[in-house]
Design an enzyme around this catalytic site. Structure first.
Site, PDB file in Angstrom:
ATOM      1  CG  ASP A  43      -3.703   3.830   3.983  1.00  0.00           C
ATOM      2  OD1 ASP A  43      -4.699   3.652   4.644  1.00  0.00           O
ATOM      3  OD2 ASP A  43      -3.429   3.257   2.966  1.00  0.00           O
ATOM      4  CE  LYS A  91      -9.335  -3.550   2.938  1.00  0.00           C
ATOM      5  NZ  LYS A  91      -8.031  -2.490   2.634  1.00  0.00           N
ATOM      6  CD1 TRP A 142      -2.350  -2.221   1.638  1.00  0.00           C
ATOM      7  CD2 TRP A 142      -2.954  -1.330  -0.181  1.00  0.00           C
ATOM      8  NE1 TRP A 142      -3.432  -2.726   0.949  1.00  0.00           N
ATOM      9  CE2 TRP A 142      -3.951  -2.195   0.077  1.00  0.00           C
ATOM     10  CE3 TRP A 142      -3.211  -0.147  -1.394  1.00  0.00           C
ATOM     11  CZ2 TRP A 142      -4.937  -2.498  -0.817  1.00  0.00           C
ATOM     12  CZ3 TRP A 142      -4.134  -0.593  -2.320  1.00  0.00           C
ATOM     13  CH2 TRP A 142      -5.046  -1.881  -1.868  1.00  0.00           C
TER      14      TRP A 142
END
Ligand SMILES: *Cc1c(COP(=O)(O)O)cnc(C)c1O
Length: 347
Positions: A159, A183, A90
């Site tokens: 993030d 999530k 990511w």
């Protein structure tokens, strides 16, 4: 996974929300009823995370990918470069997205270590003139998590897609935190952005209005129609977190769940995890089998035993147990018992 209580409440009021005779998804976003709901949801999140008043909380359409793609436009503020910490897939994607707009200074990278660790901060190459420093708090695919907040002198951008609401965070240490909802918060399609209003004074002029955090803040995230149902679902989840005892309870529970699973893996002769112990993720426990030929059988039998979604991400292979807030301690105990039995009979 969402808590059953949250799903049941959504189900119970799906056709008749708070006695209105309508579904919450049928209510216009500019109606007093929805505005009241939106304000309640925002104030719940502010309570849970003790978000200072100087921070905006935005509820935006789209995913985490949208946010890391537009962060440079919003935060470069005339600077020539931005710092990025590279700890996994990511981070790597966010770096590629930022390169379209700015010079990217890679502060450190664990790529050569197969993203199994976080480089020692004493070797980081920070740039004090960078617009901001970006990192991925929890690498969902690799299973690597920061257990302390990086110390930098520029605004810190994080993030937290797979870790927000799982542990305490001191928001005042950050310039911006964002999290895709799917999530740990609610259904896909919504992303939360928590941003220090001081940082939004010099947004790149080409930035489309909908992607401009300052304009979104002025319009209470309603420049256009927001994902209202997702906003409502996130609110149910926030209420649930509060009912459980808040973020501290979540943190303790998540610590116990991940300790239990890592201990079982470390004691096993069949399963192993090769992430450095200081940065193992509490949310996404990635593990492998010494005998890879047993992987398929393991996954099939796990599914039959009611243990779903254990297959690792296609880029990582092996197995991954995601221990988001809605996963109970009993669920993890069941997984551990299943792994022990599998090893006893097949290992
Ligand atoms: C899932 C995930 C993303 C991507 O989310 P999308 O909403 O699909 O764009 C980004 N970062 C992290 C840490 C993630 O877990």
């Amino acid at each position: 996974m969402l808590p059953e209580e949250v799903m049941l409440q959504a189900q119970a009021e799906l056709l008749d929300w708070q006695g209105s005779g309508k579904s919450v998804m049928e209510i216009g976003h500019r109606t007093p009823d929805f505005i009241k709901l939106a304000e309640h949801v925002e104030s719940s999140l502010r309570d849970i995370l003790a978000i200072p008043d100087s921070y905006h909380v935005l509820f935006l359409a789209g995913g985490a990918t949208h946010q890391y793609s537009i962060i440079p436009m919003n935060l470069l503020a005339g600077k020539q470069s931005a710092d990025y910490i590279d700890t996994g897939i990511w981070s790597d994607k966010a770096i590629a997205a930022a390169k379209r707009y700015t010079d990217v200074n890679i502060v450190c990278s664990s790529r050569d270590d197969d993203y199994q660790s976080i480089p020692d901060p004493s070797n980081w190459q920070l740039n004090n003139d960078a617009a901001y420093c970006y990192y991925t708090d929890n690498e969902t695919i690799g299973g690597v998590e920061f257990h302390s907040v990086p110390k930098v002198s520029t605004p810190l951008v994080s993030d937290m897609t797979s870790s927000l609401l799982s542990k305490q965070v001191d928001v005042s240490q950050f310039g911006l935190i964002f999290a895709g909802a799917q999530k740990n918060i609610g259904p896909a399609g919504l992303t939360l952005v928590i941003v220090n209003s001081e940082l939004l004074k010099d947004i790149l002029s080409i930035t489309p209005d909908l992607l401009n955090y300052s304009l979104q803040a002025k319009n209470h995230s309603m420049l256009n129609t927001p994902p209202t149902f997702n906003w409502y679902m996130a609110g149910l989840m926030f209420d649930w977190v509060k009912q459980q005892g808040g973020i501290e309870t979540m943190q303790q529970m998540n610590q116990r769940k991940s300790d239990l699973l890592y201990r079982a893996i470390d004691e096993s002769g069949l399963f192993y995890n090769d992430i450095a112990k200081t940065c193992r993720s509490r949310m996404n426990v990635v593990f492998h089998l010494q005998d890879e030929n047993l992987l398929q059988t393991f996954l099939e039998e796990a599914t039959l035993a009611g243990l779903h979604a254990l297959k690792g991400h296609k880029l990582a292979g092996g197995c991954r147990a995601s221990l988001y807030n809605a996963v109970s301690e009993a669920g993890v105990e069941q997984l551990v018992a299943f792994m022990r039995e599998f090893e006893r009979t097949k290992g």
